[in-house]
Structures are given as structure tokens and as C-alpha cells.
Scaffold this active site. Structure first.
Site, PDB file in Angstrom:
ATOM      1  N   ASP A  14     -10.424  -3.666  -5.254  1.00 26.61           N
ATOM      2  CA  ASP A  14      -9.703  -2.826  -4.284  1.00 26.61           C
ATOM      3  C   ASP A  14     -10.254  -1.405  -4.356  1.00 26.61           C
ATOM      4  O   ASP A  14     -10.080  -0.715  -5.368  1.00 26.61           O
ATOM      5  CB  ASP A  14      -8.206  -2.860  -4.641  1.00 26.61           C
ATOM      6  CG  ASP A  14      -7.335  -2.194  -3.594  1.00 26.61           C
ATOM      7  OD1 ASP A  14      -7.838  -1.298  -2.893  1.00 26.61           O
ATOM      8  OD2 ASP A  14      -6.161  -2.556  -3.492  1.00 26.61           O
ATOM      9  N   SER A  44       0.829  -1.200   0.000  1.00 24.66           N
ATOM     10  CA  SER A  44       0.000   0.000   0.000  1.00 24.66           C
ATOM     11  C   SER A  44       0.872   1.262   0.000  1.00 24.66           C
ATOM     12  O   SER A  44       1.635   1.456  -0.941  1.00 24.66           O
ATOM     13  CB  SER A  44      -0.954  -0.077   1.195  1.00 24.66           C
ATOM     14  OG  SER A  44      -1.941   0.898   1.124  1.00 24.66           O
ATOM     15  N   HIS A  68      -8.383  -4.532  -0.784  1.00 29.61           N
ATOM     16  CA  HIS A  68      -7.067  -3.926  -0.548  1.00 29.61           C
ATOM     17  C   HIS A  68      -6.191  -4.779   0.385  1.00 29.61           C
ATOM     18  O   HIS A  68      -5.015  -4.478   0.560  1.00 29.61           O
ATOM     19  CB  HIS A  68      -7.279  -2.532   0.051  1.00 29.61           C
ATOM     20  CG  HIS A  68      -6.049  -1.672   0.027  1.00 29.61           C
ATOM     21  ND1 HIS A  68      -5.394  -1.315  -1.132  1.00 29.61           N
ATOM     22  CD2 HIS A  68      -5.331  -1.098   1.033  1.00 29.61           C
ATOM     23  CE1 HIS A  68      -4.357  -0.559  -0.852  1.00 29.61           C
ATOM     24  NE2 HIS A  68      -4.290  -0.420   0.464  1.00 29.61           N
TER      25      HIS A  68
END
Ligand code: MLT
Length: 200
Positions: A152, A102, A183
Site C-alpha cells: 500500500d 482509508s 490501497h
């Protein structure tokens, strides 16, 4: 930068640079390094920026909208930190493989976008395109694995496709792996990253 360094048993292996997601710390991704290569050096870094107490690698103005000035500054800061760490811990500066999730994957991608020699390769879990509209360096010897989720909400699928094509155009060899998830960092994508790494 606050970090953990663990010396590996095989100096020929890349040093694994671990870069956590928003709100994480330098301990979060240690199990991933063990899974990818238990013989490698591990350098795990904590992001220098705080967002409501949550560590990050660069500021954002809103969800998915990056503070470009800070991204550029923090990318340089991290690249310089890697130069210093390689001298201090005596590892090969030209053989660093980033593993980021991320926000950590975004700064890893930003290192590749801005500095040709920053990384030898990267495993990017749920990255976005860090910056658009710039010429990338020649990344022809670089290997990148991207893990993305079809649902996501933070990184729309197009971001992953765009990132792959920008890196492809710069000459990198990129594998894009999809999970039918959101995610979250899944066990399956870590397994897939492990397989990709073994074939390098
Ligand atoms: C970012 O801000 O880097 C991305 O939106 C992912 C995240 O939430 O960390």
C-alpha cells in the site's frame, strides 16, 4: 452532518457506522454493511471537509500529513454527531461499530484515540496512525479488525503495525489482516472482516 440512517431488524445488533474514503460519499460503503450484518442499523456519514471538491473527514496538509488541529476538531464534531444521532434514531450509543476505509478508517481510529466511549469496535480498511505522542484511553473492551495491504503506497506496512501495537497497548483486542495488494479495498478483506465479525 449529511448522512443516511437505515433502521435494522434486530435492536441487539451494533449500529454500523460507515465512513467513506477521500472523494467518497455516504452511499459508498452501504454494500459492506449489508455484507457484515444485514440485521443491523446503518448510519452512514459524509465527511464535512472538501479537498478540491472531494469529501473527507478532516483536512490534510499533504498526502499522509494530517492537519492535527482539524483532525481533533472534526473528531469531536463526529463524536457529538453520534451522541445526537443515537437520541434522534433511538439506538444504543454504547454499541456502535465503525466500518471505515482509508480517510474514514483514520477518523474512526481517531475517535478511539480520543474518546473512550465513542465506539464499541471498528473494522478499519487501510488505516494510518491518526495521531502520535498521546496517551490513549483504556480501550480494554474494544475489538478492532485492521485490513492492510503489503504494497500500500498510501499506508506503509509499518503504519498498520504501529496502529495495531498502539491499540494493543491501550488494551484493545486487535486482529491485523494482510492482503498482498495495495490501497484498494478488496473483496477478500471484506470477507475476512465478515468472518471476524461473526466470531465477536
Ligand atoms: C488520509 O488522508 O486520510 C489518508 O492519506 C488516506 C486518504 O488518502 O484518504
Amino acid at each position: 452532518m449529511k448522512h443516511i440512517f437505515q433502521k435494522g431488524t434486530n435492536p441487539l445488533k451494533p449500529t454500523l457506522l460507515l465512513l467513506h474514503g477521500t472523494g467518497g460519499t455516504e452511499t459508498d460503503l452501504l454494500p459492506l454493511a449489508e455484507k457484515i450484518d444485514a440485521e443491523s442499523n446503518v448510519l452512514s456519514v459524509r465527511g464535512n471537509v472538501l479537498e478540491n471538491g472531494m469529501p473527507r473527514f478532516f483536512r490534510r496538509l499533504a498526502e499522509g500529513i494530517f492537519d492535527m488541529e482539524d483532525l481533533i476538531f472534526r473528531t469531536k464534531e463526529l463524536n457529538e454527531f453520534l451522541d445526537e444521532a443515537a437520541v434522534k434514531y433511538e439506538f444504543d450509543r454504547n454499541n456502535i461499530l465503525a466500518i471505515g476505509y482509508s480517510n474514514g478508517a483514520n477518523i474512526a481510529a481517531s475517535l478511539m484515540f480520543h474518546y473512550q466511549e465513542a465506539l464499541a469496535g471498528a473494522i478499519l480498511h487501510h488505516p494510518m496512525v491518526p495521531r502520535r505522542g498521546i496517551d490513549l484511553p483504556d480501550l480494554s473492551s474494544k475489538r478492532v479488525f485492521i485490513a492492510a495491504g503489503t504494497n500500500d503506497p498510501i499506508c506503509p506496512a509499518q503504519e498498520s503495525e504501529d496502529l495495531k501495537s498502539l491499540l494493543d497497548q491501550a488494551g484493545a483486542s486487535v486482529e491485523l489482516h494482510w492482503e498482498n495488494r495495495g490501497h484498494q479495498l478488496t473483496f477478500e478483506e471484506v470477507e475476512a472482516a465478515g468472518k471476524w465479525y461473526k466470531n465477536l
